[in-house]
Design an enzyme around this catalytic site. Structure first.
Site, short mmCIF file in Angstrom:
data_model
loop_
_atom_site.label_atom_id
_atom_site.label_comp_id
_atom_site.label_asym_id
_atom_site.label_seq_id
_atom_site.Cartn_x
_atom_site.Cartn_y
_atom_site.Cartn_z
N GLN A 16 0.80 -1.22 0.00
CA GLN A 16 0.00 0.00 0.00
C GLN A 16 0.84 1.28 0.00
OE1 GLN A 16 -2.66 -1.67 3.31
NE2 GLN A 16 -4.14 -0.50 2.13
N ARG A 73 3.48 0.18 13.01
CA ARG A 73 3.23 -1.15 12.43
C ARG A 73 3.45 -1.08 10.93
NH1 ARG A 73 -2.26 -4.12 11.07
NH2 ARG A 73 -1.39 -6.13 10.52
N HIS A 118 1.04 -9.27 4.47
CA HIS A 118 -0.14 -8.40 4.38
C HIS A 118 -0.62 -8.41 2.92
CE1 HIS A 118 -2.22 -4.83 6.48
NE2 HIS A 118 -2.81 -4.93 5.31
N ASN A 162 -1.76 -11.02 8.22
CA ASN A 162 -2.80 -10.02 8.44
C ASN A 162 -4.11 -10.47 7.82
OD1 ASN A 162 -3.67 -7.19 9.18
ND2 ASN A 162 -4.09 -7.18 6.97
N GLU A 163 -5.15 -10.49 8.61
CA GLU A 163 -6.51 -10.73 8.14
C GLU A 163 -6.64 -11.93 7.19
OE1 GLU A 163 -8.13 -7.09 6.56
OE2 GLU A 163 -8.21 -6.18 8.53
N ASN A 305 -8.21 -6.27 14.30
CA ASN A 305 -8.50 -5.16 13.40
C ASN A 305 -10.00 -4.93 13.41
OD1 ASN A 305 -5.81 -5.48 12.73
ND2 ASN A 305 -6.17 -6.05 10.59
N TYR A 307 -13.18 -2.28 12.39
CA TYR A 307 -13.60 -1.10 11.65
C TYR A 307 -15.06 -0.72 11.87
CZ TYR A 307 -9.19 -0.83 9.19
OH TYR A 307 -7.86 -0.67 8.92
N GLU A 373 -5.55 -2.45 14.05
CA GLU A 373 -6.07 -1.53 13.04
C GLU A 373 -7.42 -1.00 13.49
OE1 GLU A 373 -6.40 -2.83 8.93
OE2 GLU A 373 -4.45 -3.82 9.05
N TRP A 417 -5.29 3.13 11.75
CA TRP A 417 -5.08 2.87 10.33
C TRP A 417 -5.54 4.10 9.56
CZ3 TRP A 417 -2.43 -0.86 7.87
CH2 TRP A 417 -2.46 -0.78 6.48
N GLU A 424 -5.58 1.89 -1.42
CA GLU A 424 -6.59 1.17 -0.64
C GLU A 424 -7.17 0.01 -1.48
OE1 GLU A 424 -7.47 0.81 2.46
OE2 GLU A 424 -9.23 -0.37 1.95
N TRP A 425 -6.28 -0.92 -1.88
CA TRP A 425 -6.70 -2.16 -2.53
C TRP A 425 -7.68 -1.89 -3.69
CZ3 TRP A 425 -2.80 -4.77 -1.06
CH2 TRP A 425 -2.35 -4.71 0.23
C1 PNW Z 1 -7.88 -3.93 6.07
N1 PNW Z 1 -13.39 -4.99 2.88
O1 PNW Z 1 -8.35 -4.57 4.93
C2 PNW Z 1 -6.42 -4.03 5.79
O2 PNW Z 1 -5.67 -4.73 6.73
C3 PNW Z 1 -5.80 -2.75 5.35
O3 PNW Z 1 -4.75 -3.05 4.50
C4 PNW Z 1 -6.83 -1.85 4.71
O4 PNW Z 1 -6.26 -0.70 4.16
C5 PNW Z 1 -7.85 -1.52 5.76
O5 PNW Z 1 -8.46 -2.69 6.28
C6 PNW Z 1 -8.96 -0.59 5.33
O6 PNW Z 1 -9.80 -1.19 4.39
C7 PNW Z 1 -9.62 -4.62 4.49
O7 PNW Z 1 -13.56 -4.72 1.66
C8 PNW Z 1 -9.83 -4.42 3.14
O8 PNW Z 1 -14.32 -5.42 3.59
C9 PNW Z 1 -11.07 -4.54 2.61
C10 PNW Z 1 -12.13 -4.88 3.44
C11 PNW Z 1 -11.93 -5.07 4.80
C12 PNW Z 1 -10.67 -4.95 5.32
#
Ligand code: PNW
Length: 478
Positions: A16, A73, A118, A162-163, A305, A307, A373, A417, A424-425
């Site tokens: 990222q 991190r 990651h 990670n995740e 993590n 959110y 996170e 985070w 962002e993916w």
């Molecule tokens: C986490 N979703 O990932 C990651 O660990 C981070 O790299 C990322 O930037 C952060 O959350 C914020 O999104 C996710 O689409 C990525 O549900 C996508 C999802 C959830 C978590």
């Protein structure tokens, strides 16, 4: 009040932020491939350059210092260190890069928390079957040992993976993350299984070969929303929320923290759906074998993590095919009273974190918890005065205080985070999670602190001075 040695951190990950995707002998990762095969990512963007932290690390360090973090991190790019994924070829330039990052952090009194994986598998390993292949666990173990050996004299907090939930589901079932597979109902379980085996092998290696001399701690970072029943008086909704917790957090946390195997709720739900679709037995969720490394007890702390939250009701599924969604057999909805941050999935529910922390304390035997996170996304017109995100951090951290003081949860650290806006993916650069703004349109990629960065920094210094006995804490308004 926060414990004296509480970790105040912020996080990033290699793909990222680093850029330099081909620099100095780095091998390609599945994210390089996935982004370059156009179509999957917002605006066909990619992480080729992103924040260019490979060249601009000093700028990141300045941000870290400006915030007053005690911890940072970061993740290592496996393919930057081992271009073909194996220890046969070590890329010394990659080793030098991370040595410098780690040494600079320590010189500034900031402790690194290092994630080994990651989302960015070396493409060479994907070509051999990637996480679906059982052999990947051995390769991950060798890579981990290489990292412990090379950096473990200075790194004391490790995250193996990670995740795993996001990698398995979004990468292999939904297909919006690399490697982009859409193999419904089987691949994600297999990937999750091999990730647990890989994690456990690495933990055992650390435990037997490095712990005595390096004295660090190793875990894996698990993502979970807080799920609660839409109607707490409806039995079906209560059961659906429990199933959602089992399929999200329980999938990985039960084997590691409670039983060495998947939650019974998960096994039975998968079996029920398999039978309904005419398949007998429970072959989709693998079993751990005698020759597998023991999974139970392979975490020295709980890394969470968090959110957002969801209300859950029964039903909602769906089609004629086996899928994880069908196995889950639950429908997630938002409470209309929850504000939405920039992204539609990210409802702002700070009190959900407190509830999840209490749940982890109760269900997983009161572990030491690091919140690895937590953050808030900005989408649309840029606001450096990001008042909403300031509010978000204030109220989230006050929920952590309540979890510690009123619920007795053993929280040892909090990592926002993210340190700065980054790739962002699937959402590319359209979503900004940073405490620092990054100007992706300018050649200098300059970093500018958001108001929320200043706010977080104030919170940190306030608690730090309270911990060291100064007065600052008394007029506390958080
Ligand atoms: C986490 N979703 O990932 C990651 O660990 C981070 O790299 C990322 O930037 C952060 O959350 C914020 O999104 C996710 O689409 C990525 O549900 C996508 C999802 C959830 C978590």
């Amino acid at each position: 009040m926060f414990p004296r040695d509480f970790a105040w951190g912020a996080g990033t990950s290699a793909y990222q932020i680093e850029g330099g995707w081909q620099a100095d002998g780095k091998g390609p990762s599945i994210w390089d491939t996935f982004c370059h095969e156009k179509g999957g990512i917002f605006g066909n963007q990619n992480g080729d350059v992103t924040c260019n932290s490979y060249e601009l690390w000093e700028k990141d360090l300045e941000c870290i210092q400006q915030l007053g973090l005690t911890h940072y991190r970061l993740s290592l790019s496996w393919a930057r260190l081992l271009p073909d994924g194996t220890t046969r070829n070590v890329n010394q330039k990659g080793v030098q890069y991370y040595n410098r990052v780690i040494d600079d952090l320590l010189a500034c009194n900031v402790s690194p928390m290092v994630t080994l994986y990651h989302f960015d598998l070396p493409q060479a390993i994907q070509n051999l079957g990637g996480w679906k292949s059982p052999g990947v666990a051995t390769l991950f173990d060798s890579y981990s040992k290489f990292c412990f050996q090379t950096f473990g004299d200075r790194v004391k907090l490790w995250i193996t993976i990670n995740e795993p939930h996001v990698c398995a589901r979004l990468g292999h079932e939904v297909g919006i993350h690399a490697p982009g597979l859409k193999e419904k109902g089987t691949a994600a379980y297999l990937v999750g299984h091999n990730m647990l085996r890989a994690h456990a092998m690495a933990w055992h290696s650390y435990n037997s070969e490095y712990r005595a001399t390096q004295k660090g701690a190793v875990s894996l970072a698990l993502n979970s929303d807080w799920f609660e029943p839409l109607d707490p008086l409806r039995h079906e909704d209560v059961a659906s929320a429990e199933r959602d917790l089992a399929f999200t957090l329980g999938w990985f946390a039960w084997p590691v923290f409670i039983t060495g195997d998947y939650p019974e709720l998960m096994r039975s739900a998968i079996e029920t759906q398999s039978k309904m679709m005419g398949y007998s037995g429970n072959w989709r969720l693998p079993r751990f074998l005698k020759e597998d490394p023991p999974i139970l007890g392979t975490a020295d702390f709980f890394a969470l993590n968090y959110y957002t939250s969801r209300k859950v009701k029964s039903g909602g599924c769906c089609g004629q095919m086996l899928s994880m969604k069908r196995d889950l057999d639950a429908e997630e909805v938002l409470d209309p009273s929850w504000p939405i941050s920039g992204m539609s999935w990210l409802a702002v529910v700070p009190h959900g974190l407190r509830k999840l922390l209490k749940y982890i304390k109760d269900v997983f035997n009161n572990p030491t918890i690091y919140i690895t996170e937590n953050g808030f996304a900005q989408v649309g017109p840029l606001q450096i005065e990001d008042v909403e995100r300031c509010k978000f951090y204030r109220s989230t951290i006050s929920e952590v205080v309540k979890a510690i003081e009123e619920d007795g949860v053993n929280v040892r650290g909090y990592f926002a985070w993210s340190l700065m806006d980054n790739f962002e993916w699937a959402d590319g650069f359209s979503v900004r999670f940073g405490l620092f703004h990054v100007d992706f349109s300018g050649a200098e990629l300059s970093r500018t602190i958001y108001q929320s960065g200043r706010e977080y920094s104030k919170i940190i210094s306030k608690y730090k001075s309270a911990q060291s006995g100064c007065q600052g804490f008394l007029d506390d308004d958080y």
